[in-house]
Design an enzyme around this catalytic site. Structure first.
Site, PDB file in Angstrom:
ATOM      1  N   HIS A 113       0.904  -1.063  -0.005  1.00  0.00           N
ATOM      2  CA  HIS A 113      -0.034   0.042  -0.057  1.00  0.00           C
ATOM      3  C   HIS A 113       0.994   1.325  -0.053  1.00  0.00           C
ATOM      4  O   HIS A 113       1.806   1.462   0.882  1.00  0.00           O
ATOM      5  CB  HIS A 113      -0.875  -0.173   1.378  1.00  0.00           C
ATOM      6  CG  HIS A 113      -1.482   1.400   1.398  1.00  0.00           C
ATOM      7  ND1 HIS A 113      -1.384   2.330   2.565  1.00  0.00           N
ATOM      8  CD2 HIS A 113      -2.545   1.986   0.834  1.00  0.00           C
ATOM      9  CE1 HIS A 113      -2.014   3.174   2.576  1.00  0.00           C
ATOM     10  NE2 HIS A 113      -2.880   3.159   1.356  1.00  0.00           N
ATOM     11  N   SER A 114       0.526   2.079  -0.894  1.00  0.00           N
ATOM     12  CA  SER A 114       1.327   3.671  -0.924  1.00  0.00           C
ATOM     13  C   SER A 114       2.832   3.273  -1.047  1.00  0.00           C
ATOM     14  O   SER A 114       3.436   2.753  -1.975  1.00  0.00           O
ATOM     15  CB  SER A 114       1.011   4.314   0.134  1.00  0.00           C
ATOM     16  OG  SER A 114       1.283   5.641   0.326  1.00  0.00           O
ATOM     17  N   LEU A 115       3.660   3.739   0.034  1.00  0.00           N
ATOM     18  CA  LEU A 115       4.901   3.467  -0.093  1.00  0.00           C
ATOM     19  C   LEU A 115       5.426   1.886  -0.234  1.00  0.00           C
ATOM     20  O   LEU A 115       6.232   1.779  -0.914  1.00  0.00           O
ATOM     21  CB  LEU A 115       5.638   3.983   1.363  1.00  0.00           C
ATOM     22  CG  LEU A 115       7.172   3.439   1.430  1.00  0.00           C
ATOM     23  CD1 LEU A 115       8.188   4.198   0.300  1.00  0.00           C
ATOM     24  CD2 LEU A 115       7.497   3.676   2.836  1.00  0.00           C
ATOM     25  N   GLY A 117       3.723  -0.097  -2.059  1.00  0.00           N
ATOM     26  CA  GLY A 117       3.499  -0.399  -3.550  1.00  0.00           C
ATOM     27  C   GLY A 117       4.789   0.125  -4.195  1.00  0.00           C
ATOM     28  O   GLY A 117       5.365  -0.572  -5.177  1.00  0.00           O
TER      29      GLY A 117
END
Length: 325
Positions: A113-115, A117
């Site tokens: 998720h986010s970072l 990813g």
């Protein structure tokens, strides 16, 4: 809720088991779910979060996988780096490889998720032969620098990072009440609106002192220290990925906040083109914000399950809705 330990996490309900992985600078803390002989999925949280970010997904995840949820270095219950060290994409790629070696995984899957990813993209692009599947939740590559027309050179990045780190000697974590700490978390993270979700993250993300509460994360994480490449360089990592890839964007997520409306179609096309060497690629936009996996996990669980359960390198297309950013 008056204290961060009052949140009842998945691990305390018995669904997961806490783990600690020894690394040269200390430990990587985390949780595991499922049978370790099943295909492994390493789950990586976002910036300044921790592995509790996946708690609402945990009861819904497919039973025929082995999930490992980690706190990144300088986050949650994991050790901070020694003084004088930088947090960077290079170190995060090294951390993922340390975990893969710890479990003796020849190949594995990534869910970030986010970072998380972004880290998944860097790792899968560096070691394409080691990753079977990559799932990115509202985070693939950083886009602000590209949109602003800045391809920041390494020299400029390093000078700014050193200057920032030199100021940290004068800073100390600010102690406050739990309620105020929670509000700071809600104010800091766009799209994070639920008090219950904030409490979930603070279970591993805060520490009680004699005269108040402080965040556990390393103060060196208070800036986007992982952003040390331009958007175009990030796409080069993407283009090296061979793993089957599923990218899920929140309709009101980070891409919508970072990319002007008139450029979203271009960015979406650039990403799709950069995944051209992937065995399979699917980009999906789901109703929700940056924390769509916490706010409404039921909206994405069928996508995750279908993707994880599909035969590796089958060449089959997923029956998923295709949306433009």
């Amino acid at each position: 809720m008056t204290g961060c330990c009052e949140y009842i996490s998945s691990s305390k309900r018995g669904l997961t088991k806490e783990i600690e992985i020894l690394v040269p600078w200390g430990i990587i803390a985390g949780k595991v779910l499922g049978d370790s002989t099943n295909p492994p999925v390493l789950c990586i949280h976002g910036w300044l979060d921790n592995c509790n970010t996946f708690d609402n997904l945990i009861p819904m995840l497919p039973k025929d996988n082995f999930f490992v949820f980690i706190d990144l270095p300088g986050h949650g219950l994991s050790s901070h780096l020694p003084p004088g060290m930088f947090y960077s994409k290079d170190h995060y790629v090294f951390v993922v490889d340390q975990i893969a070696n710890y479990f003796s995984w020849a190949t594995f899957n990534l869910l970030g998720h986010s970072l998380g990813g972004i880290i998944s993209v860097f790792y899968a692009g560096t070691f394409p032969e080691k990753v079977d599947k990559t799932i990115c939740l509202d985070g693939v590559v950083y886009v602000n620098e590209y949109i602003d027309g800045l391809d920041k050179p390494d020299v400029q990045w390093l000078k700014g990072r050193i200057q920032y780190y030199n100021t940290l000697n004068k800073k100390k974590p600010k102690k406050t009440t739990y309620d105020k700490l929670r509000q700071r978390l809600l104010d800091r993270n766009f799209g994070l609106k639920s008090v219950e979700i904030a409490d979930a993250l603070l279970e591993r993300g805060c520490k009680k002192m004699e005269d108040g509460y402080v965040f556990r994360h390393d103060i060196r994480q208070s800036t986007n220290s992982f952003i040390d490449v331009s958007y175009n360089t990030g796409l080069q990592f993407v283009s090296n990925i061979k793993a089957e890839s599923l990218v899920i964007h929140g309709h009101d997520g980070v891409m919508q906040r970072s990319v002007p409306k008139e450029l979203r179609s271009f960015v979406s096309s650039s990403l799709e083109q950069s995944f051209r060497h992937s065995e399979f690629y699917q980009g999906v936009v789901v109703q929700g914000g940056h924390y769509l996996h916490l706010d409404a996990p039921e909206r994405i669980i069928s996508l995750l399950t279908s993707f994880l359960n599909r035969p590796i390198r089958s060449g089959l297309r997923l029956e998923l809705p295709i949306s433009k950013l």
